[in-house]
Design an enzyme around this catalytic site. Structure first.
Site, PDB file in Angstrom:
ATOM      1  N   SER A 166       0.821  -1.210   0.000  1.00  0.00           N
ATOM      2  CA  SER A 166       0.000   0.000   0.000  1.00  0.00           C
ATOM      3  C   SER A 166       0.857   1.263   0.000  1.00  0.00           C
ATOM      4  O   SER A 166       2.011   1.253   0.430  1.00  0.00           O
ATOM      5  CB  SER A 166      -0.907   0.022   1.238  1.00  0.00           C
ATOM      6  OG  SER A 166      -1.715  -1.133   1.279  1.00  0.00           O
TER       7      SER A 166
HETATM    8  N1  SAH Z   1      -0.723  -4.765   4.237  1.00  0.00           N
HETATM    9  C1  SAH Z   1      -0.033  -4.743   2.969  1.00  0.00           C
HETATM   10  C2  SAH Z   1      -0.980  -4.618   1.831  1.00  0.00           C
HETATM   11  C3  SAH Z   1      -1.038  -5.865   1.056  1.00  0.00           C
HETATM   12  S1  SAH Z   1      -2.195  -5.859  -0.264  1.00  0.00           S
HETATM   13  C4  SAH Z   1       1.052  -3.700   2.989  1.00  0.00           C
HETATM   14  O1  SAH Z   1       1.738  -3.626   3.960  1.00  0.00           O
HETATM   15  O2  SAH Z   1       1.231  -2.964   2.039  1.00  0.00           O
HETATM   16  C5  SAH Z   1      -3.545  -6.726   0.450  1.00  0.00           C
HETATM   17  C6  SAH Z   1      -3.303  -8.150   0.811  1.00  0.00           C
HETATM   18  O3  SAH Z   1      -4.541  -8.670   1.279  1.00  0.00           O
HETATM   19  C7  SAH Z   1      -2.898  -9.065  -0.328  1.00  0.00           C
HETATM   20  O4  SAH Z   1      -1.675  -9.652  -0.030  1.00  0.00           O
HETATM   21  C8  SAH Z   1      -4.005 -10.102  -0.408  1.00  0.00           C
HETATM   22  O5  SAH Z   1      -3.567 -11.397  -0.716  1.00  0.00           O
HETATM   23  C9  SAH Z   1      -4.546 -10.031   0.997  1.00  0.00           C
HETATM   24  N2  SAH Z   1      -5.904 -10.554   1.169  1.00  0.00           N
HETATM   25  C10 SAH Z   1      -6.980 -10.419   0.367  1.00  0.00           C
HETATM   26  N3  SAH Z   1      -8.038 -11.074   0.880  1.00  0.00           N
HETATM   27  C11 SAH Z   1      -7.610 -11.628   2.054  1.00  0.00           C
HETATM   28  C12 SAH Z   1      -8.238 -12.448   3.037  1.00  0.00           C
HETATM   29  N4  SAH Z   1      -9.512 -12.826   2.953  1.00  0.00           N
HETATM   30  N5  SAH Z   1      -7.495 -12.833   4.094  1.00  0.00           N
HETATM   31  C13 SAH Z   1      -6.183 -12.467   4.224  1.00  0.00           C
HETATM   32  N6  SAH Z   1      -5.547 -11.712   3.312  1.00  0.00           N
HETATM   33  C14 SAH Z   1      -6.251 -11.298   2.243  1.00  0.00           C
END
Ligand code: SAH
Length: 319
Positions: A166
């Site tokens: 993000s």
């Molecule tokens: N927190 C991260 C953002 C990652 S993007 C950062 O530090 O930048 C969002 C993430 O959510 C992805 O890796 C995706 O696989 C995960 N995601 C989507 N649906 C999910 C679910 N139901 N449970 C756990 N993770 C999920």
């Protein structure tokens, strides 16, 4: 708990939906309300938590390969054999030069990171704990080396598996909203991705749980976080839509992926008085809105719709 609304936060009782886009809804965030939180390696309890992450960064990260380079900086080392010997005793001998080299890199990224933090401040992030956290977590260590130069731009970057890290401004905004100036004990993040936001959260909360549904990403997060030696993050591989009942209730829940609603299980695992921040809406038409849900009572939630955002989708199940 039993009378909880069957659906989502959308059905909350008192709802206070006013979409105000940019205004960083100043919480009662007072720097003075500084929590004496974080571990990391706690330098001085209060001051800018600069040191903790740095030490491990210098000590371990990408050192070993270069151990031959002793003092002479870049040169291809006149006696190639030199690499063989010191390497054998790498543990004791290579420490100094590597620390120096990595120290220089760390200083560079530290300065770039400071500029990022200044921009965050200029754009309305006021919680000093969040700003401190953003200034100590080395975001470049959470992206591919090829993207490291862009790590401190305010941009989402690919982390593989069609997911992204993000934007710094969004990470800061979500954590500030979730904290609202309170001391945070137990925090849950859904969507670990590469682990960056979990690392930032670890600096403002006592205990951070983070769930990821894509196994290789969960593993990657573990690898990224290891050299930082952050003691208060627990990574879980699983479907975050179900939350983590065993560690509930949470003072704050941050969802890093957009669903059409907020999963009921997560609403239930929020402590009374707790705050959940999540993008809600579909990918199409950029209709996602960063949403704050506050739990007011056993069966009462209040939802506020805030900024327009764009996140990867919240999906069910694991892969
Ligand atoms: N927190 C991260 C953002 C990652 S993007 C950062 O530090 O930048 C969002 C993430 O959510 C992805 O890796 C995706 O696989 C995960 N995601 C989507 N649906 C999910 C679910 N139901 N449970 C756990 N993770 C999920």
């Amino acid at each position: 708990m039993k009378n909880s609304p069957p659906g989502s936060a959308g059905k909350s009782q008192s709802r206070q939906a006013n979409a105000q886009t940019a205004a960083p809804a100043k919480p009662q965030a007072r720097p003075s309300a500084a929590t004496p939180p974080k571990p990391l390696a706690a330098p001085s309890a209060k001051a800018p938590v600069k040191a903790p992450l740095q030490a491990p960064l210098n000590a371990s990260v990408k050192a070993p390969a270069r151990s031959a380079a002793q003092n002479s900086t870049a040169r291809p080392s006149p006696q190639p054999a030199a690499s063989a010997k010191p390497a054998a005793r790498a543990t004791e001998r290579s420490a100094a030069p590597n620390v120096a080299l990595n120290g220089a890199l760390a200083l560079t990224s530290e300065r770039v990171r400071e500029r990022m933090v200044e921009r965050l401040r200029a754009n309305g992030v006021t919680d000093q704990r969040v700003l401190n956290a953003m200034s100590v977590v080395p975001r470049h260590m959470f992206v591919d080396p090829g993207l490291a130069a862009q790590a401190y731009e305010d941009a989402a970057l690919p982390i593989g598996h069609h997911q992204t890290i993000s934007k710094p401004s969004v990470v800061a905004r979500m954590i500030e909203l979730a904290a609202a100036g309170r001391a945070l004990n137990n925090v849950l993040e859904i969507g670990t991705g590469c682990g960056y936001q979990a690392a930032v959260l670890s600096q403002v909360a006592r205990e951070v749980y983070s769930i990821e549904r894509i196994r290789p990403l969960s593993e990657r997060a573990k690898t990224n976080l290891r050299p930082l030696r952050i003691p208060n993050i627990r990574l879980h591989y699983g479907d975050g839509r179900l939350g983590l009942p065993s560690a509930a209730p949470f003072d704050a829940i941050v969802i890093a992926a957009a669903g059409l609603d907020v999963p009921q299980a997560l609403l239930e695992q929020l402590a009374i008085g707790g705050r959940l921040v999540a993008p809600v809406g579909s990918q199409e038409g950029q209709s996602q809105v960063l949403t704050l849900v506050e739990r007011l009572g056993p069966a009462q939630w209040r939802e506020s719709r805030l900024d327009r955002v764009f996140f990867v989708p919240l999906k069910s199940g694991v892969i």
